[in-house]
Design an enzyme around this catalytic site. Structure first.
Site, short mmCIF file in Angstrom:
data_model
loop_
_atom_site.label_atom_id
_atom_site.label_comp_id
_atom_site.label_asym_id
_atom_site.label_seq_id
_atom_site.Cartn_x
_atom_site.Cartn_y
_atom_site.Cartn_z
N LYS A 1 0.83 -1.20 0.00
CA LYS A 1 0.00 0.00 0.00
C LYS A 1 0.87 1.25 0.00
O LYS A 1 0.71 2.13 0.83
CB LYS A 1 -0.97 0.01 1.17
CG LYS A 1 -1.98 -1.10 1.16
CD LYS A 1 -2.96 -0.94 2.30
CE LYS A 1 -3.96 -2.05 2.34
NZ LYS A 1 -4.93 -1.90 3.42
N HIS A 2 1.78 1.31 -0.98
CA HIS A 2 2.64 2.48 -1.11
C HIS A 2 3.27 2.52 -2.49
O HIS A 2 3.18 1.56 -3.26
CB HIS A 2 3.74 2.48 -0.03
CG HIS A 2 4.66 1.34 -0.11
ND1 HIS A 2 4.49 0.18 0.63
CD2 HIS A 2 5.79 1.13 -0.85
CE1 HIS A 2 5.46 -0.67 0.36
NE2 HIS A 2 6.27 -0.13 -0.54
N ALA A 3 3.90 3.64 -2.78
CA ALA A 3 4.73 3.80 -3.99
C ALA A 3 6.08 4.32 -3.54
O ALA A 3 6.24 4.77 -2.39
CB ALA A 3 4.07 4.79 -4.96
N ARG B 1 1.90 -0.18 -5.20
CA ARG B 1 1.89 -1.63 -5.15
C ARG B 1 1.23 -2.12 -3.87
O ARG B 1 1.40 -1.52 -2.80
CB ARG B 1 3.28 -2.22 -5.32
CG ARG B 1 4.25 -2.15 -4.16
CD ARG B 1 5.14 -0.94 -3.99
NE ARG B 1 5.53 -0.18 -5.13
CZ ARG B 1 6.71 -0.20 -5.70
NH1 ARG B 1 7.67 -0.96 -5.23
NH2 ARG B 1 6.98 0.57 -6.71
#
Length: 139
Positions: free
Chosen positions: A55-57, A102
């Site tokens: 839950k991040h980029a 992602r």
């Protein structure tokens, strides 16, 4: 900051060497399999099937992800397009470059997700808020 999924992600077929004793996959920095110098390696295991991780980029980090055991799904999002890649063999890796959101989910009980990263951990490289990601991805 816009990066398309087709430009920034691809599946890599690893070279497998084997005989009656078993199989071996060698991953080497700066090669066709790992197109960057590896500065960090970590793995995720023991994750329940209903848990979502990631839950991040990242602004700069490049990664190759592979399931050395079991399987999981990787949701990839460039702010315009979303696709899910199923990792279920140690013979393939998923290369992620660029500003891509992602999420990892649907972990099998025996999943071991190995991640090779181009940089050391740096919290400043993360975007953890999806709305902020969408704003920055549209630039």
């Amino acid at each position: 900051m816009s990066t398309t999924l087709n430009q920034a992600t691809r599946l890599i077929d690893f070279t497998v060497r084997g005989d009656e004793r078993g199989s071996l996959v060698a991953l080497e920095s700066g090669s066709d399999t790992i197109p960057f110098d590896v500065k960090r390696v970590y793995y995720i295991y023991g994750t329940q099937a209903d848990v979502t991780r990631g839950k991040h980029a990242h602004y700069a980090l490049k990664q190759v992800l592979t399931c050395v055991s079991g399987s999981c799904d990787i949701l990839l999002d460039d702010g315009k397009e979303r696709k899910t890649v199923r990792l279920n063999t140690p013979k393939k890796g998923l290369f992620i470059d660029g500003f891509i959101w992602r999420e990892m989910s649907n972990f099998s009980p025996d999943c071991v997700l190995l991640v090779l990263a181009s940089e050391h951990y740096d919290e400043a490289d993360y975007v953890r808020d999806y709305q902020r990601f969408l704003t920055e991805a549209s630039r």
